[in-house]
Design an enzyme around this catalytic site. Structure first.
Site, PDB file in Angstrom:
ATOM      1  N   LYS A  22       0.829  -1.210   0.000  1.00 47.18           N
ATOM      2  CA  LYS A  22       0.000   0.000   0.000  1.00 47.18           C
ATOM      3  C   LYS A  22       0.866   1.264   0.000  1.00 47.18           C
ATOM      4  O   LYS A  22       0.665   2.159  -0.810  1.00 47.18           O
ATOM      5  CB  LYS A  22      -0.906  -0.006   1.232  1.00 47.18           C
ATOM      6  CG  LYS A  22      -1.567   1.328   1.537  1.00 47.18           C
ATOM      7  CD  LYS A  22      -2.309   1.250   2.838  1.00 47.18           C
ATOM      8  CE  LYS A  22      -2.577   2.561   3.513  1.00 47.18           C
ATOM      9  NZ  LYS A  22      -1.476   3.424   3.850  1.00 47.18           N
ATOM     10  N   ASN A  23       1.812   1.334   0.917  1.00 46.60           N
ATOM     11  CA  ASN A  23       2.554   2.588   1.046  1.00 46.60           C
ATOM     12  C   ASN A  23       3.523   2.830  -0.110  1.00 46.60           C
ATOM     13  O   ASN A  23       3.999   3.955  -0.282  1.00 46.60           O
ATOM     14  CB  ASN A  23       3.278   2.652   2.397  1.00 46.60           C
ATOM     15  CG  ASN A  23       2.292   2.915   3.534  1.00 46.60           C
ATOM     16  OD1 ASN A  23       1.124   3.228   3.282  1.00 46.60           O
ATOM     17  ND2 ASN A  23       2.740   2.773   4.765  1.00 46.60           N
ATOM     18  N   CYS A 117      -5.610   8.015   8.720  1.00 48.50           N
ATOM     19  CA  CYS A 117      -5.754   7.581  10.113  1.00 48.50           C
ATOM     20  C   CYS A 117      -5.280   8.669  11.065  1.00 48.50           C
ATOM     21  O   CYS A 117      -4.341   9.394  10.769  1.00 48.50           O
ATOM     22  CB  CYS A 117      -4.937   6.317  10.354  1.00 48.50           C
ATOM     23  SG  CYS A 117      -5.442   4.951   9.306  1.00 48.50           S
ATOM     24  N   ARG A 122      -0.551  15.131  12.830  1.00 46.01           N
ATOM     25  CA  ARG A 122       0.227  14.645  11.687  1.00 46.01           C
ATOM     26  C   ARG A 122       0.593  15.845  10.807  1.00 46.01           C
ATOM     27  O   ARG A 122       0.007  16.054   9.744  1.00 46.01           O
ATOM     28  CB  ARG A 122      -0.551  13.586  10.902  1.00 46.01           C
ATOM     29  CG  ARG A 122      -0.790  12.329  11.707  1.00 46.01           C
ATOM     30  CD  ARG A 122      -1.402  11.219  10.897  1.00 46.01           C
ATOM     31  NE  ARG A 122      -0.444  10.575  10.000  1.00 46.01           N
ATOM     32  CZ  ARG A 122      -0.718   9.501   9.269  1.00 46.01           C
ATOM     33  NH1 ARG A 122      -1.915   8.951   9.348  1.00 46.01           N
ATOM     34  NH2 ARG A 122       0.187   8.967   8.476  1.00 46.01           N
ATOM     35  N   PRO A 123       1.573  16.636  11.269  1.00 46.85           N
ATOM     36  CA  PRO A 123       1.920  17.842  10.520  1.00 46.85           C
ATOM     37  C   PRO A 123       2.605  17.506   9.193  1.00 46.85           C
ATOM     38  O   PRO A 123       3.104  16.393   9.026  1.00 46.85           O
ATOM     39  CB  PRO A 123       2.914  18.558  11.452  1.00 46.85           C
ATOM     40  CG  PRO A 123       3.518  17.479  12.279  1.00 46.85           C
ATOM     41  CD  PRO A 123       2.466  16.420  12.432  1.00 46.85           C
ATOM     42  N   ILE A 124       2.618  18.467   8.262  1.00 43.61           N
ATOM     43  CA  ILE A 124       3.372  18.242   7.022  1.00 43.61           C
ATOM     44  C   ILE A 124       4.362  19.392   6.791  1.00 43.61           C
ATOM     45  O   ILE A 124       4.722  19.711   5.655  1.00 43.61           O
ATOM     46  CB  ILE A 124       2.453  18.025   5.804  1.00 43.61           C
ATOM     47  CG1 ILE A 124       1.538  19.219   5.546  1.00 43.61           C
ATOM     48  CG2 ILE A 124       1.633  16.763   5.941  1.00 43.61           C
ATOM     49  CD1 ILE A 124       0.944  19.161   4.138  1.00 43.61           C
ATOM     50  N   ASP A 125       4.795  20.001   7.922  1.00 44.88           N
ATOM     51  CA  ASP A 125       5.721  21.127   7.820  1.00 44.88           C
ATOM     52  C   ASP A 125       7.027  20.749   7.105  1.00 44.88           C
ATOM     53  O   ASP A 125       7.597  21.562   6.371  1.00 44.88           O
ATOM     54  CB  ASP A 125       6.030  21.683   9.223  1.00 44.88           C
ATOM     55  CG  ASP A 125       6.563  20.615  10.155  1.00 44.88           C
ATOM     56  OD1 ASP A 125       5.897  19.573  10.330  1.00 44.88           O
ATOM     57  OD2 ASP A 125       7.671  20.791  10.696  1.00 44.88           O
ATOM     58  N   ASP A 306       3.421   0.687  12.174  1.00 44.99           N
ATOM     59  CA  ASP A 306       2.198   0.163  11.555  1.00 44.99           C
ATOM     60  C   ASP A 306       1.931  -1.292  11.919  1.00 44.99           C
ATOM     61  O   ASP A 306       0.912  -1.857  11.525  1.00 44.99           O
ATOM     62  CB  ASP A 306       2.256   0.331  10.030  1.00 44.99           C
ATOM     63  CG  ASP A 306       2.087   1.795   9.618  1.00 44.99           C
ATOM     64  OD1 ASP A 306       1.787   2.628  10.497  1.00 44.99           O
ATOM     65  OD2 ASP A 306       2.260   2.108   8.431  1.00 44.99           O
ATOM     66  N   ARG A 398      -9.074  -0.133   3.495  1.00 39.17           N
ATOM     67  CA  ARG A 398      -8.154   0.825   2.877  1.00 39.17           C
ATOM     68  C   ARG A 398      -6.810   0.158   2.584  1.00 39.17           C
ATOM     69  O   ARG A 398      -6.059   0.647   1.737  1.00 39.17           O
ATOM     70  CB  ARG A 398      -7.897   2.008   3.826  1.00 39.17           C
ATOM     71  CG  ARG A 398      -9.000   3.040   3.838  1.00 39.17           C
ATOM     72  CD  ARG A 398      -8.576   4.258   4.634  1.00 39.17           C
ATOM     73  NE  ARG A 398      -7.229   4.647   4.251  1.00 39.17           N
ATOM     74  CZ  ARG A 398      -6.325   5.171   5.053  1.00 39.17           C
ATOM     75  NH1 ARG A 398      -6.602   5.402   6.306  1.00 39.17           N
ATOM     76  NH2 ARG A 398      -5.131   5.481   4.618  1.00 39.17           N
TER      77      ARG A 398
HETATM   78  C1  UD1 Z   1       3.914   7.056   6.735  1.00 40.75           C
HETATM   79  C2  UD1 Z   1       2.973   5.899   6.499  1.00 40.75           C
HETATM   80  C3  UD1 Z   1       2.279   5.511   7.811  1.00 40.75           C
HETATM   81  C4  UD1 Z   1       3.326   5.220   8.885  1.00 40.75           C
HETATM   82  C5  UD1 Z   1       4.329   6.344   8.996  1.00 40.75           C
HETATM   83  C6  UD1 Z   1       5.504   6.003   9.910  1.00 40.75           C
HETATM   84  C7  UD1 Z   1       2.291   6.264   4.214  1.00 40.75           C
HETATM   85  C8  UD1 Z   1       1.212   6.689   3.287  1.00 40.75           C
HETATM   86  N1  UD1 Z   1       1.992   6.328   5.509  1.00 40.75           N
HETATM   87  O1  UD1 Z   1       3.109   8.140   7.227  1.00 40.75           O
HETATM   88  O2  UD1 Z   1       1.499   4.360   7.553  1.00 40.75           O
HETATM   89  O3  UD1 Z   1       2.684   5.072  10.142  1.00 40.75           O
HETATM   90  O4  UD1 Z   1       4.882   6.655   7.695  1.00 40.75           O
HETATM   91  O5  UD1 Z   1       6.138   4.865   9.455  1.00 40.75           O
HETATM   92  O6  UD1 Z   1       3.354   5.835   3.807  1.00 40.75           O
HETATM   93  N2  UD1 Z   1       6.441  14.653  11.025  1.00 40.75           N
HETATM   94  C9  UD1 Z   1       6.611  15.991  11.278  1.00 40.75           C
HETATM   95  N3  UD1 Z   1       6.492  16.859  10.226  1.00 40.75           N
HETATM   96  C10 UD1 Z   1       6.235  16.450   8.964  1.00 40.75           C
HETATM   97  C11 UD1 Z   1       6.066  15.076   8.704  1.00 40.75           C
HETATM   98  C12 UD1 Z   1       6.174  14.184   9.770  1.00 40.75           C
HETATM   99  O7  UD1 Z   1       6.849  16.398  12.411  1.00 40.75           O
HETATM  100  O8  UD1 Z   1       6.154  17.289   8.060  1.00 40.75           O
HETATM  101  C13 UD1 Z   1       6.544  13.679  12.144  1.00 40.75           C
HETATM  102  C14 UD1 Z   1       5.209  12.988  12.415  1.00 40.75           C
HETATM  103  O9  UD1 Z   1       4.402  13.743  13.291  1.00 40.75           O
HETATM  104  C15 UD1 Z   1       5.668  11.670  13.008  1.00 40.75           C
HETATM  105  C16 UD1 Z   1       6.994  11.401  12.278  1.00 40.75           C
HETATM  106  O10 UD1 Z   1       7.410  12.638  11.744  1.00 40.75           O
HETATM  107  O11 UD1 Z   1       5.922  11.818  14.373  1.00 40.75           O
HETATM  108  C17 UD1 Z   1       6.918  10.381  11.176  1.00 40.75           C
HETATM  109  O12 UD1 Z   1       5.909  10.742  10.256  1.00 40.75           O
HETATM  110  P1  UD1 Z   1       5.978  10.323   8.722  1.00 40.75           P
HETATM  111  O13 UD1 Z   1       7.073   9.318   8.511  1.00 40.75           O
HETATM  112  O14 UD1 Z   1       5.997  11.543   7.891  1.00 40.75           O
HETATM  113  O15 UD1 Z   1       4.576   9.589   8.509  1.00 40.75           O
HETATM  114  P2  UD1 Z   1       3.684   9.611   7.216  1.00 40.75           P
HETATM  115  O16 UD1 Z   1       4.530   9.775   5.996  1.00 40.75           O
HETATM  116  O17 UD1 Z   1       2.515  10.527   7.396  1.00 40.75           O
END
Ligand code: UD1
Length: 421
Positions: A22-23, A117, A122-125, A306, A398
């Site tokens: 999936k990922n 989920c 879940r920030p995207i900064d 996961d 999903r």
């Molecule tokens: C992806 C996976 C999800 C998995 C996660 C961790 C996909 C579609 N989803 O989610 O299933 O649980 O990896 O293995 O592949 N963070 C920040 N800022 C950001 C982005 C992340 O602070 O801009 C932090 C998050 O809050 C979290 C950590 O970084 O604590 C890891 O997040 P991230 O690896 O980005 O998870 P996803 O890509 O959303």
């Protein structure tokens, strides 16, 4: 309302084939936008996140056609829009990959904040920081939409403060056709990062170092069509391994990359399951009771977050004490309330949960709180005494292809029922 109804207590036995990851697929399908020619993607799992991603591509103007049930051909040359549909984006987390892919293709993207989920903030900064480093500008929006624009993306160095799968993928997508070299430091190393890199390379991109914490991408002017097969799903495989161990079964989990499963194999082995590794399969057997152990979730190659809810079911019924420390997300233990209702003894304190193993779980009606928590409820249903009904199965679907059929072939008594009420 659709539910799963599971009669517990039957050891699973036989073989199960693992689907495409999936990922990986949710990153690779948006990456097709970067190509100047059609691409054919094989080993596509039948899950609702794929359906949503393909619908987004179609709404952007791409031509999407299934060649067979697991192969899709996508022609990105007809894409006319840079705006991702709001309703579709909110259905899944990975819709944020359209920011990187559209920026890389057209120099602009308008994408609603993603859904998916919930396990805390879940920030995207870091994604945005990466796009800014490559020269993109954010255009302020009032309606929870991210709009970005770049006249010409320029390669640059990006250091990720936190290891982030999503930010690593998104920056790779934006960098593939940028001018010059992008270096991502403290990059994520998950198998799906390597899979995306291999797909980009197959299209003609210059990507080095994927699978290590420094990824170098030298932008190219053109990308060509490619035929590519998605890797097997590490987490789906781990889930069936956990099911085999939990039910005291004997299951051959086929179409896997055993190296990707090492952290899971190690813990199941420590808990007393017997694991045999073959070239592209693992056999999991368990006789007698599992033993409690300590687990900490971490980015790859650590134990995957996961797999945290699924392994929690095993700790709930293992002998003695076990602990899980969640090292990625702030709030990923909500599902333990459901396990406690089934008789588990779990104390959660922030990012740590302590399990006192009980003899058995008792069937009751539970909810799938998210995708992996839902998988954990299925495992709990398989081991519990009595009939468990699981609601909100849309979360499970999903990410798990044909879960009912796969479980039935392993001897489980499980059905999908429609509750008229
Ligand atoms: C992806 C996976 C999800 C998995 C996660 C961790 C996909 C579609 N989803 O989610 O299933 O649980 O990896 O293995 O592949 N963070 C920040 N800022 C950001 C982005 C992340 O602070 O801009 C932090 C998050 O809050 C979290 C950590 O970084 O604590 C890891 O997040 P991230 O690896 O980005 O998870 P996803 O890509 O959303």
């Amino acid at each position: 309302m659709e539910k799963y109804r599971i009669t517990g207590g039957i050891p699973l036995s036989g073989a199960v084939d693992i689907s495409g990851a999936k990922n990986a697929v949710v990153a690779i399908l948006p990456a097709v936008l970067l190509s100047d020619e059609p691409c054919r993607i094989e080993n596509i799992p039948h899950i609702s996140d794929v359906t949503t991603t393909l619908k987004i591509l179609e709404k952007l103007g791409a031509k999407v056609a299934y060649v067979d049930p697991h192969t899709v051909e996508i022609d990105p040359r007809t894409v006319t829009s840079n705006e991702v549909d709001h309703e579709l984006a909110c259905k899944m987390r990975a819709s944020y990959y359209f920011i990187g892919a559209l920026l890389g293709k057209t120099g602009s993207a308008r994408v609603p904040m993603p859904g998916g989920c919930w396990f805390g903030e879940r920030p995207i900064d870091l994604h945005i920081k990466g796009f800014h480093a490559l020269g993109a500008e954010s255009i302020p929006q009032e309606d929870n939409v991210i709009e970005m624009h770049a006249n010409q993306l320029m390669g640059n160095s990006v250091y990720l403060d936190t290891v982030s799968v999503g930010a690593t993928v998104n920056i790779m997508l934006a960098a593939a056709r940028a001018r010059g070299m992008t270096i991502i430091e403290n990059a994520a190393k998950e198998p799906h990062i390597v899979d995306l890199a291999n797909f980009l390379i197959r299209m003609g991109a210059d990507v080095r170092g994927a699978g290590t914490d420094v990824i170098k991408i030298r932008g190219v002017q053109q990308l060509s069509g490619a035929v590519y097969s998605i890797i097997p799903d590490q987490i789906e495989a781990g889930t069936y391994m956990a099911m085999a161990a939990a039910t005291g079964g004997d299951v051959l989990v086929r179409n896997v990359i055993p190296k990707h499963l090492e952290s899971i194999t190690t813990k199941l082995d420590e808990m007393g399951a017997r694991i045999e590794e073959m070239d592209d399969a693992v056999r999991v057997r368990c006789e007698g009771r599992l033993r409690g152990c300590n687990i900490k979730t971490m980015p790859h190659p650590g134990f995957p977050t996961d797999m945290q809810p699924q392994i929690a079911v095993l700790l709930s019924i293992a002998e003695g004490e076990g602990t899980i420390t969640e090292g990625v997300w702030d709030n990923r233990f909500r599902y333990t309330e459901e396990l406690i209702r089934m008789g588990a003894k779990i104390e959660v304190n922030g990012k740590r949960a302590v399990f006192q193993g009980v003899d058995h779980l008792t069937a009751t009606n539970v909810k799938a709180m998210d995708l992996r928590a839902g998988a954990a409820m299925v495992i709990a249903g398989l081991v519990a005494q009595g009939v468990t009904e699981i609601e909100d199965i849309r979360y499970i679907e999903r990410g798990y292809e044909d879960i009912i059929e796969k479980l039935r072939r392993l001897g489980a008594q499980v059905e999908r029922v429609t509750d008229e009420a």
